[in-house]
Structure formats: structure tokens, C-alpha cells
Scaffold this motif. Structure first.
Motif, PDB file in Angstrom:
ATOM      1  N   PHE A  31       3.948  -4.215   0.663  1.00  0.00           N
ATOM      2  CA  PHE A  31       5.190  -4.893   0.283  1.00  0.00           C
ATOM      3  C   PHE A  31       5.732  -5.728   1.439  1.00  0.00           C
ATOM      4  O   PHE A  31       6.155  -6.867   1.248  1.00  0.00           O
ATOM      5  N   ALA A  32       5.710  -5.180   2.655  1.00  0.00           N
ATOM      6  CA  ALA A  32       6.228  -5.904   3.814  1.00  0.00           C
ATOM      7  C   ALA A  32       5.377  -7.125   4.133  1.00  0.00           C
ATOM      8  O   ALA A  32       5.888  -8.124   4.644  1.00  0.00           O
ATOM      9  N   ARG A  33       4.105  -7.072   3.855  1.00  0.00           N
ATOM     10  CA  ARG A  33       3.230  -8.198   4.138  1.00  0.00           C
ATOM     11  C   ARG A  33       3.516  -9.384   3.219  1.00  0.00           C
ATOM     12  O   ARG A  33       3.399 -10.537   3.622  1.00  0.00           O
ATOM     13  N   THR A  34       3.917  -9.126   1.981  1.00  0.00           N
ATOM     14  CA  THR A  34       4.155 -10.207   1.030  1.00  0.00           C
ATOM     15  C   THR A  34       5.599 -10.676   1.005  1.00  0.00           C
ATOM     16  O   THR A  34       5.881 -11.746   0.497  1.00  0.00           O
ATOM     17  N   SER A  35       6.525  -9.910   1.571  1.00  0.00           N
ATOM     18  CA  SER A  35       7.938 -10.294   1.523  1.00  0.00           C
ATOM     19  C   SER A  35       8.304 -11.151   2.735  1.00  0.00           C
ATOM     20  O   SER A  35       7.582 -11.215   3.721  1.00  0.00           O
ATOM     21  N   SER A  36       9.447 -11.788   2.639  1.00  0.00           N
ATOM     22  CA  SER A  36       9.945 -12.624   3.720  1.00  0.00           C
ATOM     23  C   SER A  36      10.420 -11.760   4.877  1.00  0.00           C
ATOM     24  O   SER A  36      10.978 -10.689   4.668  1.00  0.00           O
ATOM     25  N   ARG A  37      10.239 -12.233   6.098  1.00  0.00           N
ATOM     26  CA  ARG A  37      10.633 -11.474   7.280  1.00  0.00           C
ATOM     27  C   ARG A  37      12.106 -11.702   7.647  1.00  0.00           C
ATOM     28  O   ARG A  37      12.579 -11.228   8.650  1.00  0.00           O
ATOM     29  N   HIS A  77      -0.848   1.393   2.793  1.00  0.00           N
ATOM     30  CA  HIS A  77       0.021   2.048   1.823  1.00  0.00           C
ATOM     31  C   HIS A  77       0.981   1.039   1.214  1.00  0.00           C
ATOM     32  O   HIS A  77       1.009  -0.140   1.587  1.00  0.00           O
ATOM     33  N   PHE A  78       1.799   1.492   0.272  1.00  0.00           N
ATOM     34  CA  PHE A  78       2.680   0.612  -0.512  1.00  0.00           C
ATOM     35  C   PHE A  78       3.668  -0.165   0.352  1.00  0.00           C
ATOM     36  O   PHE A  78       3.872  -1.362   0.150  1.00  0.00           O
ATOM     37  N   ILE A  79       4.281   0.500   1.314  1.00  0.00           N
ATOM     38  CA  ILE A  79       5.301  -0.162   2.129  1.00  0.00           C
ATOM     39  C   ILE A  79       4.693  -1.275   2.966  1.00  0.00           C
ATOM     40  O   ILE A  79       5.265  -2.358   3.099  1.00  0.00           O
ATOM     41  N   ARG A  80       3.517  -1.053   3.509  1.00  0.00           N
ATOM     42  CA  ARG A  80       2.858  -2.095   4.305  1.00  0.00           C
ATOM     43  C   ARG A  80       2.459  -3.279   3.435  1.00  0.00           C
ATOM     44  O   ARG A  80       2.608  -4.435   3.840  1.00  0.00           O
TER      45      ARG A  80
END
Length: 89
Positions: free
Chosen positions: A67-73, A62-65
Motif C-alpha cells: 500500500f505504501a509503495r503505491t500511495s503518495s508520499r 506484506h499489505f502495508i508495504r
């Protein structure tokens, strides 16, 4: 009795519980409506186990996953790099 519970100090508690209940309700509705493994009506339950991998992939990615995969941790990457980068010394 109402003045005992409706003090300004209790508002953050109400807000936190309200957000938690909202998240739980959203996840419940999401699972009932679009989860490929949940079948509510009788016709779909009679179908048995389906090997529909594309529908399961669409549900999990889904969208949140994405987005979280491409953003910095990191929470504050610029401050972290300022204090942790050895080339800045």
C-alpha cells in the motif's frame, strides 16, 4: 496514591505507551508466527538454513508495504501542489 497517577493529564501518556506496547507485541507475534528465519520448535530448528526465497518474499511484501509503495508520499498532496506547482502562478 491512585488519584496521583490517574489524572486526566496522564491519559494521553497512557494511550501513547499502550499503542507503542501494542505495536511491539504485534511485531513480536508476527515474527514468531510467520517469519521464515525464526524456528520455534525443535524439528524446524534441525532443518538448518533453508533457501526458501518465495516464503521470504511473501513475508517481506506484506499489505502495508504494498500500500505504501503505491500511495503518495505526501501528507496533503492537494495543498502541496497548490503552493509548489509553478504552472498555477
Amino acid at each position: 496514591m491512585a488519584s496521583r497517577w490517574l489524572r486526566p493529564e496522564v491519559y494521553p501518556l497512557f494511550a501513547a505507551v499502550g499503542v507503542a506496547v501494542g505495536i511491539c507485541g504485534m511485531q513480536l507475534v508476527r515474527n514468531i508466527c510467520i517469519n521464515p528465519e525464526v524456528r520455534v520448535n525443535k524439528q524446524n530448528r534441525a532443518a538448518g538454513v533453508l533457501d526458501n526465497f518465495s516464503e521470504g518474499e511473501k513475508y517481506t511484501e506484506h499489505f502495508i508495504r504494498k500500500f505504501a509503495r503505491t500511495s503518495s508520499r505526501e501528507i496533503m498532496p492537494s495543498i502541496n501542489s497548490f503552493f509548489a506547482d509553478p504552472s498555477r502562478n
